[in-house]
Design an enzyme around this catalytic site. Structure first.
Site, PDB file in Angstrom:
ATOM      1  NE  ARG A 153      -2.684  -0.852   3.482  1.00  0.00           N
ATOM      2  CZ  ARG A 153      -2.660  -1.929   4.256  1.00  0.00           C
ATOM      3  NH1 ARG A 153      -3.107  -3.093   3.787  1.00  0.00           N
ATOM      4  NH2 ARG A 153      -2.212  -1.864   5.484  1.00  0.00           N
ATOM      5  CE  LYS A 203     -21.315   4.482  43.620  1.00  0.00           C
ATOM      6  NZ  LYS A 203     -21.821   4.304  44.996  1.00  0.00           N
ATOM      7  CB  SER A 239      -3.220 -14.880   4.843  1.00  0.00           C
ATOM      8  OG  SER A 239      -3.716 -13.725   5.461  1.00  0.00           O
ATOM      9  CB  ALA A 295      12.845 -10.213  12.860  1.00  0.00           C
ATOM     10  CG  ASN A 309      -2.271 -18.599  13.498  1.00  0.00           C
ATOM     11  OD1 ASN A 309      -3.006 -17.617  13.615  1.00  0.00           O
ATOM     12  ND2 ASN A 309      -0.956 -18.517  13.442  1.00  0.00           N
ATOM     13  CB  CYS A 310      -6.561 -17.221  16.668  1.00  0.00           C
ATOM     14  SG  CYS A 310      -5.007 -16.379  17.017  1.00  0.00           S
TER      15      CYS A 310
END
Lengths: 572, 572
Positions: B33, B448, B50, B294, B53-54
């Protein structure tokens, strides 16, 4: 500590609190925890103390089944736990500041009560709008327990098979909660609002999401008009006549057009008032009289960002002011009140709307320079089931400081506004939002949370990486620029701007000559659905030497802002 | 800008990215970009770029139905949108920093590729624990798409009517997600963890809430033990032998005992490594070689609060590091990496657990003085249906600065941890938390909010208004103090500490002599269920001249911390 503060060693012998809800009761409870020896008297004019006024609409709807659930404490429970002397049905009619006494009217007559420290927490009173016929029995409001009781009884008495029609006047927070409750009770609801959109504190561009949700639940909207008259109808109900001549028959009319500070007592006692009749207080909640403190809906606060002053009827600040006033009157270290952000939230059927900080309208009124950034992002990982779009609009100062944010959506709105309210209080910038480290697992958020995304976009806008254009500029854009629609063919065919050139973002690099020819020297106004694909496209064009800007918030914001879009190709 | 930075005018001709998931792909996308002219090559050793993995555990569970939903992009989609040259099945085996080339192994052999700027995003590799028999076909891990495919196939092949037993080794974030997924698939799960509690990053006192939830879903827990061996069983499955001799038969074994940085390539290239083998980078993600950057699980970060250094395998920081590295290699202004808070969250069946900042254990290890504050507060207004307790533990420096927070509960945990993570990043104090202005309407929070409450309690603890004692001090308290239980009679009768004096908080003011007599000169250790009523009681006692302290977090925290409580009167 000022010389008139009462230190722990000179604890006030009697603290009198006027008003026994949010701020007043917080002060009384904190004062007792700090000082076992003081006499603490709470005078409440109504029959109820410490009731959940924010919960009233949810008992009307039936969601809170038991009315008693709204009565959080009684004079008896407060005496037992906190040794408070709570007197309901006690109305304070005058303050003698010289003698340090208040005059109290009860069912049995009038009495005098001496104080060493006086705390005023009188709250607000409903504004009575200039509508003829407000004494019609169909007309209700929704501020107090008796209001709720009367309104609930009216609704309960409606025949199941007869007409069940309601007119709600005022589309603010409580008005919208009343609408939701009446819809839940099966009424046909018409909503009347003087402003041009529902929920006036919300910027106009987000209100259409709420309006669509209301209409989808059968609510009729009457915007930009006022109610003029409530008259009796032949069938025993009412007819509400609006300023545009519309006549709305109704069995129930709910009027909530706002509140004003209940500051008459303070004014009559010669205490200094501030903006819009609110009681003026210092950072410790002390009034112009060193023996008198004031908290809650009746006091003047300073708003963050704009520096505006006035009353802000919100429960959170009221409770914290009560705590602060107690600390101050007992001579303790206080946390001085910070400028109020005005953070607020409302559920409107399936949607949530929330705000914090300055709205675009408030920034414009205050003449504060700002850039507006919009995102429409999934509330959690898009690949995880149930992802819902959160629509966020935020304003940033040229130096990157966050000035305000608003959001609407079905899920995750409260979380993002709370994070942004915290960021705003901390003076965070776009860079800070980009770097926030929020909790991510697929059911909860995204590796790039919507708040991070807001920071990324704001960085790109502020440093010139992504020049943007806004929906409000559409007419000028149509007249002077090439509109480049980079959505997919399917999206384009569903409806697009008149005269737009269609080049999907994935084809743009190969079709730059075509864009250049169509632009013919004009700047290019790029857009996609939400602003993500058009960001890539804008970057391609800029680096190809074209003058290009990206539509902030994309088609979603455009259609919300401009219901009258000049469209081609729309199939519906 | 350092002299070796590449300014916009000297844009690198070729950027090579090693690793095509989170951080690497963020960097590649951002670089494109910013720079249309660069050649950007992404080398990914696996077959997928891409990928989410989560999200892997949630496809195993069936919650994410389509496996394709996890594959967010393909080389084709990335070429079309971003003109990226993405090469899967390309493993980088060496870096020649002098020549600025990498050696790439593919199915077709080995190749050299020149770079001007190199970004390493190699991620982490699973730690292989010292367990015999890990080559048994029942043994799986859950880090990659092939891992998921193999594990899902193994589960799918289990007969519906046969034994469906799983052993999960390692109760960290992914281990717990694996347990949840296997429970959802109807397996009988045994969970083995070397630490004495599940989710080791969580402080021990919150882990029992997760343990109870796991047991309630039939999960067997084996804490403080390790797996020693996986052997074949007679029926074709496996038997896992633990260090305590327990033998657990299983058709499926999932091993997730942590990861280590995949820094071999960097090490072999002579790049400087830091703590625990992570690649050392500066605030711009630059390694010890000015042409090499990195990001992600393989790099060393500094942790906020403790200043510890090491790798932190989290998706959020990885993505932001990728963005930063792209900015840096293209010579743009960067937002230097702030110390990492380690904000993380996990869903465990019906519960959520989340952390940010330093844990109590980490503060103790670092020798950082702190006060711990605990609350158990409703996630929204208690009178609104569905209120759930959020258990929050937070640590504060003596000057009030927030140092870390952890929470467990059924609802509203993610919101509170995100607010606290924002507050932590801003350097907020207990005073600041008390004054935060969060969004309140009954469905969302409280006037609160639990975060405000945390601030209030911390203020009271830090300024001496409320001295507290901790569950960990119980033995000493039982030996040297009077325990005063101020709960109701009903609560007391359900179980109470041996020797406790029972005086409900509502009766305390009238029974002070009784307390004084029972104390007989000893300090009084007060408690109730959560700490609220006992706070009032402690204040009463202190002002009556007694030495009194309030149990932090009350009975709820006490029973979570001490399962072996010396009880009387318990009916079950």
């Amino acid at each position: 500590m000022s010389p008139t503060s009462m230190s722990r060693s000179t604890s006030p012998r009697r603290i009198v609190v006027v008003g026994g809800v949010a701020g007043g009761m917080s002060a009384a409870a904190r004062a007792r925890r700090l000082d076992e020896s003081a006499s603490i008297v709470v005078l409440e004019q109504s029959a109820h103390v410490s009731f959940a006024n924010c919960g009233l609409p949810y008992h009307l709807s039936g969601e809170i089944e038991q009315r008693d659930a709204l009565l959080l404490h009684t004079p008896e429970s407060l005496r037992a736990a906190l040794a408070l002397d709570v007197r309901t049905g006690n109305r304070v009619t005058a303050i003698d500041r010289e003698a340090r006494t208040v005059t109290v009217a009860t069912a049995d007559g009038e009495d005098e009560l001496a104080y060493d420290a006086l705390l005023l927490a009188p709250g607000a009173v409903a504004v009575r709008p200039p509508i003829d016929g407000l004494d019609h029995p169909a007309v209700h409001s929704l501020r107090t327990v008796p209001d709720l009781d009367a309104l609930a009884a009216r609704v309960a008495d409606l025949p199941a098979d007869g007409p069940r029609r309601a007119v709600v006047v005022g589309a603010g927070f409580i008005g919208l909660e009343a609408v939701e409750a009446l819809v839940a009770r099966g009424l046909d609801v018409e909503l009347v609002e003087l402003a041009n959109h529902v929920l006036p504190p919300l910027d106009a561009e987000l209100a259409p999401f709420l309006a669509d949700e209301l209409r989808a639940h059968g609510v009729g909207l009457h915007l930009g008009v006022s109610a003029r008259e409530v008259a009796a109808s032949d069938d025993g109900g009412a007819v509400v006549t609006l300023s545009d001549g519309t006549r709305l028959p109704a069995e129930v009319v709910v009027v909530n057009v706002g509140v004003r500070p209940a500051s008459d007592l303070a004014r009559d006692a010669g205490l200094e008032l501030g903006a819009r009749g609110a009681i003026r207080v210092d950072a410790d909640q002390r009034t112009s009289d060193p023996h008198v403190w004031a908290v809650g809906d009746a006091v003047e606060v300073t708003l963050a960002v704009t520096g505006d002053t006035g009353p802000v009827p919100l429960a959170g600040p009221a409770n914290r002011q009560g705590r602060r006033a107690a600390d101050a009157m007992l001579g303790r270290r206080t946390t001085p009140q910070a400028p109020v952000l005005g953070t607020a939230i409302v559920r409107v059927l399936g949607l949530t709307a929330a705000v914090t900080g300055a709205s675009q309208a408030a920034l414009a009124r205050a003449g504060i320079e700002h850039e507006v950034v919009r995102i429409h992002a999934a509330h959690h990982a898009g690949y995880f089931p149930g992802a819902q779009q959160v629509h966020v609009v935020a304003s940033f100062a040229p130096d990157g400081r966050l000035l305000g944010a608003q959001a609407v959506g079905r899920e995750g709105v409260d979380k993002r506004i709370d994070v942004l309210a915290t960021a705003l209080r901390a003076g965070m910038t776009a860079d800070d939002l980009a770097e926030l480290e929020l909790a991510y697992a697929p059911p909860y958020g995204a590796a790039k949370d919507p708040v991070n995304m807001l920071g990324f976009v704001a960085q790109n806008v502020l440093d010139g990486t992504m020049p943007q254009w806004h929906a409000a500029e559409l007419d000028d854009v149509l007249a002077t620029r090439l509109v480049l629609d980079v959505r997919s063919r399917t999206e384009f065919d569903r409806g697009h701007l008149v005269g737009a050139l269609h080049v999907p973002h994935t084809e743009l690099r190969g079709r730059l000559d075509e864009v250049r020819a169509a632009a013919d020297g004009r700047p290019v106004a790029v857009h996609c659905a939400s602003g993500v694909r058009s960001h890539i496209a804008t970057r391609v064009l800029l680096q190809a030497g074209l003058d290009a800007r990206n539509l902030s918030g994309g088609w979603i914001s455009l259609t919300a802002t401009r219901p009258d879009l000049p469209l081609e190709g729309a199939t519906s």
